[in-house]
Design an enzyme around this catalytic site. Structure first.
Site, PDB file in Angstrom:
ATOM      1  N   ASP A 102       0.856  -1.166   0.000  1.00 31.78           N
ATOM      2  CA  ASP A 102       0.000   0.000   0.000  1.00 31.78           C
ATOM      3  C   ASP A 102       0.906   1.234   0.000  1.00 31.78           C
ATOM      4  O   ASP A 102       2.076   1.149   0.354  1.00 31.78           O
ATOM      5  CB  ASP A 102      -0.914  -0.014   1.240  1.00 31.78           C
ATOM      6  CG  ASP A 102      -2.102   0.930   1.070  1.00 31.78           C
ATOM      7  OD1 ASP A 102      -2.941   1.004   1.976  1.00 31.78           O
ATOM      8  OD2 ASP A 102      -2.179   1.603   0.020  1.00 31.78           O
ATOM      9  N   SER A 103       0.350   2.371  -0.396  1.00 31.82           N
ATOM     10  CA  SER A 103       1.207   3.559  -0.612  1.00 31.82           C
ATOM     11  C   SER A 103       1.517   4.301   0.673  1.00 31.82           C
ATOM     12  O   SER A 103       2.381   5.176   0.684  1.00 31.82           O
ATOM     13  CB  SER A 103       0.518   4.509  -1.600  1.00 31.82           C
ATOM     14  OG  SER A 103      -0.866   4.552  -1.357  1.00 31.82           O
ATOM     15  N   GLY A 104       0.853   3.962   1.782  1.00 34.84           N
ATOM     16  CA  GLY A 104       1.236   4.506   3.082  1.00 34.84           C
ATOM     17  C   GLY A 104       0.356   5.619   3.600  1.00 34.84           C
ATOM     18  O   GLY A 104       0.308   5.850   4.811  1.00 34.84           O
ATOM     19  N   GLY A 105      -0.358   6.329   2.739  1.00 34.62           N
ATOM     20  CA  GLY A 105      -1.189   7.448   3.180  1.00 34.62           C
ATOM     21  C   GLY A 105      -2.244   7.018   4.183  1.00 34.62           C
ATOM     22  O   GLY A 105      -2.420   7.630   5.228  1.00 34.62           O
ATOM     23  N   PHE A 106      -2.900   5.931   3.881  1.00 39.29           N
ATOM     24  CA  PHE A 106      -3.968   5.428   4.763  1.00 39.29           C
ATOM     25  C   PHE A 106      -3.403   5.119   6.147  1.00 39.29           C
ATOM     26  O   PHE A 106      -3.976   5.479   7.172  1.00 39.29           O
ATOM     27  CB  PHE A 106      -4.579   4.151   4.176  1.00 39.29           C
ATOM     28  CG  PHE A 106      -5.701   3.579   4.986  1.00 39.29           C
ATOM     29  CD1 PHE A 106      -5.454   2.570   5.916  1.00 39.29           C
ATOM     30  CD2 PHE A 106      -7.001   4.039   4.833  1.00 39.29           C
ATOM     31  CE1 PHE A 106      -6.494   2.034   6.674  1.00 39.29           C
ATOM     32  CE2 PHE A 106      -8.045   3.496   5.592  1.00 39.29           C
ATOM     33  CZ  PHE A 106      -7.786   2.502   6.510  1.00 39.29           C
ATOM     34  N   ASP A 156      -2.511   8.069  -2.403  1.00 43.93           N
ATOM     35  CA  ASP A 156      -3.864   8.648  -2.421  1.00 43.93           C
ATOM     36  C   ASP A 156      -4.216   9.213  -1.058  1.00 43.93           C
ATOM     37  O   ASP A 156      -3.495   8.998  -0.077  1.00 43.93           O
ATOM     38  CB  ASP A 156      -4.889   7.571  -2.797  1.00 43.93           C
ATOM     39  CG  ASP A 156      -5.004   6.514  -1.711  1.00 43.93           C
ATOM     40  OD1 ASP A 156      -3.967   6.189  -1.085  1.00 43.93           O
ATOM     41  OD2 ASP A 156      -6.122   6.015  -1.474  1.00 43.93           O
ATOM     42  N   GLN A 199     -11.300   7.448  -5.506  1.00 45.21           N
ATOM     43  CA  GLN A 199     -11.974   7.928  -4.321  1.00 45.21           C
ATOM     44  C   GLN A 199     -13.337   8.505  -4.744  1.00 45.21           C
ATOM     45  O   GLN A 199     -13.859   8.110  -5.785  1.00 45.21           O
ATOM     46  CB  GLN A 199     -11.105   8.971  -3.591  1.00 45.21           C
ATOM     47  CG  GLN A 199      -9.797   8.417  -3.060  1.00 45.21           C
ATOM     48  CD  GLN A 199      -9.968   7.458  -1.896  1.00 45.21           C
ATOM     49  OE1 GLN A 199     -11.005   7.447  -1.199  1.00 45.21           O
ATOM     50  NE2 GLN A 199      -8.965   6.612  -1.669  1.00 45.21           N
ATOM     51  N   GLY A 226     -11.447   4.359  -0.091  1.00 42.98           N
ATOM     52  CA  GLY A 226     -12.476   5.137   0.594  1.00 42.98           C
ATOM     53  C   GLY A 226     -13.696   4.332   0.984  1.00 42.98           C
ATOM     54  O   GLY A 226     -14.754   4.882   1.279  1.00 42.98           O
ATOM     55  N   ASP A 276      -7.975  -7.427   0.455  1.00 40.77           N
ATOM     56  CA  ASP A 276      -7.008  -7.590   1.546  1.00 40.77           C
ATOM     57  C   ASP A 276      -7.716  -7.239   2.837  1.00 40.77           C
ATOM     58  O   ASP A 276      -8.567  -6.322   2.862  1.00 40.77           O
ATOM     59  CB  ASP A 276      -5.792  -6.669   1.359  1.00 40.77           C
ATOM     60  CG  ASP A 276      -6.014  -5.309   1.996  1.00 40.77           C
ATOM     61  OD1 ASP A 276      -6.583  -4.439   1.309  1.00 40.77           O
ATOM     62  OD2 ASP A 276      -5.654  -5.139   3.184  1.00 40.77           O
ATOM     63  N   CYS A 314     -11.186 -29.807   7.597  1.00 44.71           N
ATOM     64  CA  CYS A 314     -10.171 -28.806   7.243  1.00 44.71           C
ATOM     65  C   CYS A 314      -8.794 -29.466   7.314  1.00 44.71           C
ATOM     66  O   CYS A 314      -8.504 -30.231   8.227  1.00 44.71           O
ATOM     67  CB  CYS A 314     -10.243 -27.617   8.201  1.00 44.71           C
ATOM     68  SG  CYS A 314      -8.963 -26.387   7.895  1.00 44.71           S
ATOM     69  N   CYS A 316      -5.883 -27.932   7.666  1.00 43.74           N
ATOM     70  CA  CYS A 316      -4.829 -27.122   8.301  1.00 43.74           C
ATOM     71  C   CYS A 316      -4.307 -27.846   9.537  1.00 43.74           C
ATOM     72  O   CYS A 316      -4.993 -28.738  10.082  1.00 43.74           O
ATOM     73  CB  CYS A 316      -5.401 -25.744   8.676  1.00 43.74           C
ATOM     74  SG  CYS A 316      -6.147 -25.671  10.308  1.00 43.74           S
ATOM     75  N   CYS A 319      -6.649 -28.120  12.632  1.00 40.13           N
ATOM     76  CA  CYS A 319      -7.783 -29.052  12.556  1.00 40.13           C
ATOM     77  C   CYS A 319      -7.316 -30.496  12.428  1.00 40.13           C
ATOM     78  O   CYS A 319      -7.984 -31.413  12.923  1.00 40.13           O
ATOM     79  CB  CYS A 319      -8.672 -28.692  11.368  1.00 40.13           C
ATOM     80  SG  CYS A 319      -9.389 -27.061  11.544  1.00 40.13           S
ATOM     81  N   HIS A 345      -5.358 -21.546  10.540  1.00 30.06           N
ATOM     82  CA  HIS A 345      -6.696 -22.020  10.169  1.00 30.06           C
ATOM     83  C   HIS A 345      -7.478 -20.932   9.420  1.00 30.06           C
ATOM     84  O   HIS A 345      -8.084 -21.182   8.372  1.00 30.06           O
ATOM     85  CB  HIS A 345      -7.493 -22.464  11.403  1.00 30.06           C
ATOM     86  CG  HIS A 345      -8.932 -22.720  11.067  1.00 30.06           C
ATOM     87  ND1 HIS A 345      -9.365 -23.880  10.446  1.00 30.06           N
ATOM     88  CD2 HIS A 345     -10.028 -21.927  11.179  1.00 30.06           C
ATOM     89  CE1 HIS A 345     -10.670 -23.796  10.206  1.00 30.06           C
ATOM     90  NE2 HIS A 345     -11.104 -22.624  10.637  1.00 30.06           N
TER      91      HIS A 345
HETATM   92  N1  LIG Z   1      -4.238   3.445   0.136  1.00 32.46           N
HETATM   93  C1  LIG Z   1      -5.428   3.144   0.662  1.00 32.46           C
HETATM   94  N2  LIG Z   1      -5.533   2.114   1.515  1.00 32.46           N
HETATM   95  C2  LIG Z   1      -6.771   1.838   2.057  1.00 32.46           C
HETATM   96  C3  LIG Z   1      -6.896   0.793   3.025  1.00 32.46           C
HETATM   97  C4  LIG Z   1      -5.707  -0.044   3.469  1.00 32.46           C
HETATM   98  C5  LIG Z   1      -5.791  -1.424   2.839  1.00 32.46           C
HETATM   99  N3  LIG Z   1      -4.965  -2.391   3.548  1.00 32.46           N
HETATM  100  C6  LIG Z   1      -3.543  -2.115   3.475  1.00 32.46           C
HETATM  101  C7  LIG Z   1      -2.722  -3.135   4.197  1.00 32.46           C
HETATM  102  C8  LIG Z   1      -1.256  -2.876   3.968  1.00 32.46           C
HETATM  103  C9  LIG Z   1      -0.582  -3.146   5.267  1.00 32.46           C
HETATM  104  C10 LIG Z   1      -1.606  -2.984   6.331  1.00 32.46           C
HETATM  105  C11 LIG Z   1      -2.955  -3.139   5.687  1.00 32.46           C
HETATM  106  C12 LIG Z   1      -8.160   0.557   3.567  1.00 32.46           C
HETATM  107  N4  LIG Z   1      -8.547  -0.313   4.538  1.00 32.46           N
HETATM  108  C13 LIG Z   1      -9.867  -0.098   4.704  1.00 32.46           C
HETATM  109  N5  LIG Z   1     -10.635  -0.709   5.588  1.00 32.46           N
HETATM  110  C14 LIG Z   1     -10.046  -1.620   6.577  1.00 32.46           C
HETATM  111  C15 LIG Z   1     -11.155  -1.845   7.592  1.00 32.46           C
HETATM  112  C16 LIG Z   1     -10.691  -2.730   8.674  1.00 32.46           C
HETATM  113  C17 LIG Z   1      -9.927  -2.228   9.735  1.00 32.46           C
HETATM  114  C18 LIG Z   1      -9.522  -3.093  10.746  1.00 32.46           C
HETATM  115  C19 LIG Z   1      -9.921  -4.433  10.714  1.00 32.46           C
HETATM  116  C20 LIG Z   1     -10.675  -4.906   9.646  1.00 32.46           C
HETATM  117  C21 LIG Z   1     -11.062  -4.062   8.618  1.00 32.46           C
HETATM  118  N6  LIG Z   1     -10.349   0.863   3.885  1.00 32.46           N
HETATM  119  C22 LIG Z   1      -9.289   1.284   3.161  1.00 32.46           C
HETATM  120  C23 LIG Z   1      -9.183   2.301   2.211  1.00 32.46           C
HETATM  121  C24 LIG Z   1      -7.919   2.591   1.671  1.00 32.46           C
HETATM  122  C25 LIG Z   1      -7.754   3.681   0.726  1.00 32.46           C
HETATM  123  O1  LIG Z   1      -8.701   4.385   0.351  1.00 32.46           O
HETATM  124  N7  LIG Z   1      -6.500   3.913   0.266  1.00 32.46           N
HETATM  125 ZN   LIG Z   2      -8.492 -25.669  10.004  1.00 32.48          ZN
END
Ligand SMILES: Nc1nc2c(CCNCC3CCCC3)c3[nH]c(NCCc4ccccc4)nc3cc2c(=O)[nH]1
Ligand SMILES: [Zn+2]
Length: 371
Positions: A102-106, A156, A199, A226, A276, A314, A316, A319, A345
């Site tokens: 991921d690009s890091g902004g989030f 982003d 977005q 978003g 993800d 399962c 794994c 299990c 698991h």
């Molecule tokens: N760049 C960018 N990343 C986003 C992410 C991070 C995605 N995982 C990145 C991985 C890279 C390394 C870490 C994660 C998001 N994650 C979520 N929701 C997670 C919701 C959630 C939170 C906690 C538990 C379960 C669900 N919405 C997201 C929107 C964006 C977005 O617009 N832009």
């Molecule tokens: Zn299992």
């Protein structure tokens, strides 16, 4: 002998509607420099160069084709230049298949304390030692290059939810300007790709403008950002009813941060290819196991003498070789093996779900199952 039964008109309408509901689902293969990705795909999260509590070879046995790395964490520690000097993230973490970062902004917005968003980029203090950093379209793209990512994400701004139309509009426009700079900074090579992130929050005209801006930059794939930011499943699906169709049909579509099995199924039905989420790993360490019977909270005292596996069929290690009583005990006394087995698991469960979805799509069958 094949008997063709004519469905009464109204039943035909229901069946057509059902098929209509699945017609956007697609199964495919993404070919990369580090191997193939079978879609729809679930990508386990490996934030700090490791899928927590798992060996990379164990992650591979669950069926994962690709895992995620995290620009934000790795740039702070051990540093992108150091990872590059050591041969890149693939070598560093002994994972030879595709890596998406991921690009890091989030992560900056959700993890670092002090930060300032400017046209240039995001200035923030490290949550580790408070030292000052800047992430910009250029620096994020360079860091992902140094890490050796197979798939690089454009830099982003994840528009928060809720946002007014004006807030969402200016945030989306910033993301479009940053996408252009990210694309320019990308060092394109065969078998590597960069994805743009659209977005626009819940506003369909902003989602359309975002898509048009990014399609002009001809990314190798597109993410829908978003979402999964508190809007809830209903509103997320409402956006997904139209947003995937704004993107090129022949390129991968990645829904960021999603999600639970029901979210994944609903998003696949609306045309999403990649997912993800930290849920299988984080909740596994927290004692939650995903099973065909629903989520099992293994810490519940009803399991302390349960001599049966989480799922009898399962494959794994949890299990095959252990009981719920043992897992209950390990998690209760916080033994490391508990985190390992529960994580293993859950990752297996999510990959089995994706495998079944891919098979059902390939056979043109409905897959509303949630188990
Ligand atoms: N760049 C960018 N990343 C986003 C992410 C991070 C995605 N995982 C990145 C991985 C890279 C390394 C870490 C994660 C998001 N994650 C979520 N929701 C997670 C919701 C959630 C939170 C906690 C538990 C379960 C669900 N919405 C997201 C929107 C964006 C977005 O617009 N832009
Ligand atoms: Zn299992």
């Amino acid at each position: 002998e094949v008997s063709i039964t004519k469905f009464p008109a109204d039943e035909r309408k229901i069946i057509a509607k059902a098929h209509d509901k699945y017609k956007k689902a697609r199964a495919g293969i993404i070919n990369t420099r580090h191997g193939q990705i079978h879609t729809p795909a679930f990508m386990p999260v490996g934030t700090k160069g490791t899928v927590k509590a798992m060996l990379p070879e164990s992650v591979q046995t669950t069926g994962a084709d690709i895992i995620l790395g995290n620009t934000y964490h790795l740039m702070l520690q051990p540093g992108a230049k150091r990872v590059f000097k050591l041969g890149g993230l693939h070598k560093f973490m002994n994972w030879s298949k595709p890596l998406l970062t991921d690009s890091g902004g989030f992560q900056v917005m959700s993890l670092s304390k002090l930060r300032k968003i400017t046209e240039e980029g995001v200035i923030f203090n490290s949550h580790i030692d408070g030292s000052k950093f800047m992430l910009s379209p250029e620096s994020s793209t360079e860091i992902q290059y140094l890490l050796g990512s197979t798939i690089t994400m454009a830099f982003d701004e994840c528009t928060p939810y809720p946002s007014t139309y004006e807030q969402a509009k200016s945030s989306m426009e910033l993301t479009s300007r940053w996408a252009k700079r990210s694309r320019k900074a990308f060092y394109s090579r065969d078998g590597y790709g960069q994805f743009g992130i659209i977005q626009g929050s819940i506003y369909n005209d902003l989602r359309l403008k975002s898509a048009l801006d990014l399609i002009e930059l001809d990314f190798e794939g597109y993410a829908i950002g978003g979402l999964a930011v508190g809007e809830g499943q209903e509103l997320m699906f409402k956006v997904l009813d139209y947003a995937p169709d704004l993107l090129p049909i022949n390129k991968p579509r990645y829904l960021m941060g999603v999600g639970k099995p029901a979210d994944i199924i609903g998003a696949v039905q609306r045309g999403i290819d990649m997912f993800d989420c930290v849920i299988p790993t984080r909740s596994g360490r927290n004692g939650q196991a995903f099973t065909k019977y629903g989520v099992v909270n293994i810490r519940n005292s009803k399991y302390k003498e349960d001599n049966t596996p989480l799922e009898e069929d399962c494959l794994c290690p949890a299990c095959k070789n252990y009981t719920k009583a043992y897992l209950h005990y390990l998690v209760k006394v916080k033994e490391i093996l508990g985190a390992m087995l529960m994580t293993w698991h859950n990752l297996m469960y999510f990959q089995k779900l994706m495998l079944r979805i891919r098979e059902y799509i390939a056979q043109g069958k409905d897959f509303d199952f949630i188990s």
